[in-house]
Design a protein around this motif. Structure first.
Motif, PDB file in Angstrom:
ATOM      1  N   ALA A   1       0.829  -1.203   0.000  1.00  0.00           N
ATOM      2  CA  ALA A   1       0.000   0.000   0.000  1.00  0.00           C
ATOM      3  C   ALA A   1       0.866   1.258   0.000  1.00  0.00           C
ATOM      4  CB  ALA A   1      -0.936  -0.001   1.208  1.00  0.00           C
ATOM      5  N   THR A   2       2.121   1.125   0.368  1.00  0.00           N
ATOM      6  CA  THR A   2       3.054   2.249   0.334  1.00  0.00           C
ATOM      7  C   THR A   2       3.217   2.782  -1.081  1.00  0.00           C
ATOM      8  OG1 THR A   2       4.255   1.256   2.164  1.00  0.00           O
ATOM      9  CG2 THR A   2       5.395   2.944   0.956  1.00  0.00           C
ATOM     10  N   LEU A   3       3.061   1.916  -2.054  1.00  0.00           N
ATOM     11  CA  LEU A   3       3.260   2.323  -3.437  1.00  0.00           C
ATOM     12  C   LEU A   3       2.112   3.177  -3.986  1.00  0.00           C
ATOM     13  CD1 LEU A   3       4.654  -1.030  -4.827  1.00  0.00           C
ATOM     14  CD2 LEU A   3       5.932   1.011  -4.196  1.00  0.00           C
ATOM     15  N   ILE A   4       0.972   3.155  -3.327  1.00  0.00           N
ATOM     16  CA  ILE A   4      -0.179   3.920  -3.825  1.00  0.00           C
ATOM     17  C   ILE A   4       0.126   5.416  -3.910  1.00  0.00           C
ATOM     18  CG2 ILE A   4      -2.576   4.580  -3.344  1.00  0.00           C
ATOM     19  CD1 ILE A   4      -2.947   1.724  -2.217  1.00  0.00           C
ATOM     20  N   PRO A   5       0.638   6.050  -2.827  1.00  0.00           N
ATOM     21  CA  PRO A   5       0.963   7.482  -2.957  1.00  0.00           C
ATOM     22  C   PRO A   5       2.055   7.746  -4.005  1.00  0.00           C
ATOM     23  CG  PRO A   5       0.936   6.859  -0.653  1.00  0.00           C
ATOM     24  CD  PRO A   5       0.809   5.600  -1.455  1.00  0.00           C
ATOM     25  N   VAL A   6       2.965   6.810  -4.166  1.00  0.00           N
ATOM     26  CA  VAL A   6       4.022   6.986  -5.158  1.00  0.00           C
ATOM     27  C   VAL A   6       3.430   7.012  -6.561  1.00  0.00           C
ATOM     28  CG1 VAL A   6       6.093   5.948  -6.152  1.00  0.00           C
ATOM     29  CG2 VAL A   6       5.771   5.937  -3.680  1.00  0.00           C
ATOM     30  N   PHE A   7       2.552   6.062  -6.845  1.00  0.00           N
ATOM     31  CA  PHE A   7       1.943   6.013  -8.173  1.00  0.00           C
ATOM     32  C   PHE A   7       1.048   7.218  -8.443  1.00  0.00           C
ATOM     33  CE2 PHE A   7       2.385   1.182  -7.952  1.00  0.00           C
ATOM     34  CZ  PHE A   7       3.574   1.209  -8.661  1.00  0.00           C
ATOM     35  N   LEU A   8       0.401   7.711  -7.397  1.00  0.00           N
ATOM     36  CA  LEU A   8      -0.478   8.871  -7.550  1.00  0.00           C
ATOM     37  C   LEU A   8       0.272  10.195  -7.400  1.00  0.00           C
ATOM     38  CD1 LEU A   8      -3.574   7.591  -5.549  1.00  0.00           C
ATOM     39  CD2 LEU A   8      -3.242   7.606  -8.024  1.00  0.00           C
ATOM     40  N   GLN A   9       1.574  10.120  -7.173  1.00  0.00           N
ATOM     41  CA  GLN A   9       2.456  11.282  -7.004  1.00  0.00           C
ATOM     42  C   GLN A   9       1.976  12.193  -5.874  1.00  0.00           C
ATOM     43  OE1 GLN A   9       2.739  12.996 -10.902  1.00  0.00           O
ATOM     44  NE2 GLN A   9       4.119  11.392 -11.627  1.00  0.00           N
ATOM     45  N   ILE A  10       1.613  11.570  -4.761  1.00  0.00           N
ATOM     46  CA  ILE A  10       1.192  12.304  -3.570  1.00  0.00           C
ATOM     47  C   ILE A  10       2.381  12.387  -2.621  1.00  0.00           C
ATOM     48  CG2 ILE A  10      -0.339  12.285  -1.567  1.00  0.00           C
ATOM     49  CD1 ILE A  10      -2.324  10.662  -3.268  1.00  0.00           C
ATOM     50  N   VAL A  11       2.664  13.588  -2.144  1.00  0.00           N
ATOM     51  CA  VAL A  11       3.758  13.779  -1.186  1.00  0.00           C
ATOM     52  C   VAL A  11       3.154  13.792   0.213  1.00  0.00           C
ATOM     53  CG1 VAL A  11       5.607  15.293  -0.435  1.00  0.00           C
ATOM     54  CG2 VAL A  11       5.075  15.101  -2.874  1.00  0.00           C
ATOM     55  N   LEU A  12       3.628  12.879   1.068  1.00  0.00           N
ATOM     56  CA  LEU A  12       3.111  12.777   2.427  1.00  0.00           C
ATOM     57  C   LEU A  12       3.979  13.587   3.382  1.00  0.00           C
ATOM     58  CD1 LEU A  12       2.443   8.941   2.514  1.00  0.00           C
ATOM     59  CD2 LEU A  12       0.783  10.743   2.120  1.00  0.00           C
ATOM     60  N   PRO A  13       3.378  14.163   4.432  1.00  0.00           N
ATOM     61  CA  PRO A  13       4.178  14.874   5.441  1.00  0.00           C
ATOM     62  C   PRO A  13       5.132  13.905   6.152  1.00  0.00           C
ATOM     63  CG  PRO A  13       1.818  15.270   5.743  1.00  0.00           C
ATOM     64  CD  PRO A  13       1.959  14.228   4.694  1.00  0.00           C
ATOM     65  N   ASP A  14       6.177  14.464   6.743  1.00  0.00           N
ATOM     66  CA  ASP A  14       7.204  13.640   7.387  1.00  0.00           C
ATOM     67  C   ASP A  14       6.637  12.746   8.490  1.00  0.00           C
ATOM     68  OD1 ASP A  14       9.190  14.600   5.756  1.00  0.00           O
ATOM     69  OD2 ASP A  14       9.808  16.187   7.149  1.00  0.00           O
ATOM     70  N   GLY A  15       5.752  13.286   9.313  1.00  0.00           N
ATOM     71  CA  GLY A  15       5.184  12.494  10.402  1.00  0.00           C
ATOM     72  C   GLY A  15       4.394  11.304   9.888  1.00  0.00           C
ATOM     73  N   LEU A  16       3.636  11.523   8.841  1.00  0.00           N
ATOM     74  CA  LEU A  16       2.837  10.445   8.265  1.00  0.00           C
ATOM     75  C   LEU A  16       3.730   9.396   7.612  1.00  0.00           C
ATOM     76  CD1 LEU A  16       0.016   9.375   7.795  1.00  0.00           C
ATOM     77  CD2 LEU A  16      -0.096  10.750   5.726  1.00  0.00           C
ATOM     78  N   ARG A  17       4.821   9.836   6.973  1.00  0.00           N
ATOM     79  CA  ARG A  17       5.755   8.874   6.370  1.00  0.00           C
ATOM     80  C   ARG A  17       6.415   8.015   7.441  1.00  0.00           C
ATOM     81  NH1 ARG A  17       9.589  11.960   2.295  1.00  0.00           N
ATOM     82  NH2 ARG A  17       9.239  13.603   3.786  1.00  0.00           N
ATOM     83  N   THR A  18       6.709   8.616   8.592  1.00  0.00           N
ATOM     84  CA  THR A  18       7.314   7.862   9.687  1.00  0.00           C
ATOM     85  C   THR A  18       6.350   6.808  10.215  1.00  0.00           C
ATOM     86  OG1 THR A  18       8.620   9.792  10.306  1.00  0.00           O
ATOM     87  CG2 THR A  18       8.374   8.063  11.967  1.00  0.00           C
ATOM     88  N   VAL A  19       5.095   7.207  10.418  1.00  0.00           N
ATOM     89  CA  VAL A  19       4.073   6.263  10.892  1.00  0.00           C
ATOM     90  C   VAL A  19       3.866   5.161   9.861  1.00  0.00           C
ATOM     91  CG1 VAL A  19       1.624   6.020  11.459  1.00  0.00           C
ATOM     92  CG2 VAL A  19       2.928   7.939  12.367  1.00  0.00           C
ATOM     93  N   TRP A  20       3.789   5.531   8.596  1.00  0.00           N
ATOM     94  CA  TRP A  20       3.581   4.578   7.503  1.00  0.00           C
ATOM     95  C   TRP A  20       4.737   3.578   7.468  1.00  0.00           C
ATOM     96  CZ3 TRP A  20      -0.343   5.837   3.636  1.00  0.00           C
ATOM     97  CH2 TRP A  20      -0.487   4.863   2.665  1.00  0.00           C
ATOM     98  N   GLY A  21       5.961   4.072   7.628  1.00  0.00           N
ATOM     99  CA  GLY A  21       7.124   3.177   7.657  1.00  0.00           C
ATOM    100  C   GLY A  21       7.082   2.217   8.835  1.00  0.00           C
ATOM    101  N   GLY A  22       6.667   2.708  10.006  1.00  0.00           N
ATOM    102  CA  GLY A  22       6.543   1.843  11.182  1.00  0.00           C
ATOM    103  C   GLY A  22       5.501   0.762  10.986  1.00  0.00           C
ATOM    104  N   ILE A  23       4.394   1.128  10.365  1.00  0.00           N
ATOM    105  CA  ILE A  23       3.347   0.144  10.089  1.00  0.00           C
ATOM    106  C   ILE A  23       3.854  -0.907   9.100  1.00  0.00           C
ATOM    107  CG2 ILE A  23       1.085  -0.168   8.996  1.00  0.00           C
ATOM    108  CD1 ILE A  23       0.308   2.559  10.232  1.00  0.00           C
ATOM    109  N   ASN A  24       4.612  -0.474   8.103  1.00  0.00           N
ATOM    110  CA  ASN A  24       5.178  -1.421   7.138  1.00  0.00           C
ATOM    111  C   ASN A  24       6.110  -2.418   7.818  1.00  0.00           C
ATOM    112  OD1 ASN A  24       3.898  -0.564   4.835  1.00  0.00           O
ATOM    113  ND2 ASN A  24       5.492   0.880   4.286  1.00  0.00           N
TER     114      ASN A  24
END
Length: 68
Positions: A22-45
Protein backbone atom coordinates in the motif's frame (compact mmCIF):
# COMPACT_ATOMS: atom_id res chain seq x y z
CA UNK A 1 -10.36 -28.40 12.95
CA UNK A 2 -6.63 -27.82 12.69
CA UNK A 3 -6.84 -27.38 8.93
CA UNK A 4 -9.49 -24.68 9.31
CA UNK A 5 -7.32 -22.78 11.81
CA UNK A 6 -4.33 -23.20 9.52
CA UNK A 7 -6.34 -21.90 6.56
CA UNK A 8 -7.48 -18.86 8.57
CA UNK A 9 -3.90 -18.12 9.59
CA UNK A 10 -2.81 -18.47 5.96
CA UNK A 11 -5.41 -15.93 4.86
CA UNK A 12 -4.33 -13.52 7.60
CA UNK A 13 -0.68 -13.92 6.56
CA UNK A 14 -1.57 -13.18 2.95
CA UNK A 15 -3.46 -10.01 3.88
CA UNK A 16 -0.74 -8.78 6.26
CA UNK A 17 1.96 -9.52 3.69
CA UNK A 18 0.18 -7.47 1.01
CA UNK A 19 -0.36 -4.41 3.24
CA UNK A 20 3.21 -3.01 2.81
CA UNK A 21 2.53 -2.72 -0.92
CA UNK A 22 0.00 0.00 0.00
CA UNK A 23 3.05 2.25 0.33
CA UNK A 24 3.26 2.32 -3.44
CA UNK A 25 -0.18 3.92 -3.82
CA UNK A 26 0.96 7.48 -2.96
CA UNK A 27 4.02 6.99 -5.16
CA UNK A 28 1.94 6.01 -8.17
CA UNK A 29 -0.48 8.87 -7.55
CA UNK A 30 2.46 11.28 -7.00
CA UNK A 31 1.19 12.30 -3.57
CA UNK A 32 3.76 13.78 -1.19
CA UNK A 33 3.11 12.78 2.43
CA UNK A 34 4.18 14.87 5.44
CA UNK A 35 7.20 13.64 7.39
CA UNK A 36 5.18 12.49 10.40
CA UNK A 37 2.84 10.44 8.26
CA UNK A 38 5.76 8.87 6.37
CA UNK A 39 7.31 7.86 9.69
CA UNK A 40 4.07 6.26 10.89
CA UNK A 41 3.58 4.58 7.50
CA UNK A 42 7.12 3.18 7.66
CA UNK A 43 6.54 1.84 11.18
CA UNK A 44 3.35 0.14 10.09
CA UNK A 45 5.18 -1.42 7.14
CA UNK A 46 7.90 -2.79 9.40
CA UNK A 47 5.29 -4.15 11.84
CA UNK A 48 3.37 -5.82 8.97
CA UNK A 49 6.51 -7.48 7.63
CA UNK A 50 7.49 -8.79 11.08
CA UNK A 51 3.94 -10.03 11.81
CA UNK A 52 3.72 -11.67 8.38
CA UNK A 53 7.05 -13.43 8.94
CA UNK A 54 6.04 -14.68 12.40
CA UNK A 55 2.64 -15.88 11.21
CA UNK A 56 4.24 -17.60 8.20
CA UNK A 57 6.63 -19.47 10.49
CA UNK A 58 3.73 -20.52 12.73
CA UNK A 59 1.73 -21.64 9.69
CA UNK A 60 4.60 -23.72 8.29
CA UNK A 61 5.32 -25.29 11.71
CA UNK A 62 1.66 -26.26 12.08
CA UNK A 63 1.57 -27.63 8.56
CA UNK A 64 4.54 -29.90 9.24
CA UNK A 65 2.95 -30.99 12.54
CA UNK A 66 -0.25 -31.96 10.71
CA UNK A 67 1.59 -33.83 7.98
CA UNK A 68 3.72 -35.85 10.43
Amino acid sequence: MEKIKLQNISIAVLIISVLPFATLIPVFLQIVLPDGLRTVWGGINIACVIMGLCLSIICVKNLFAILN
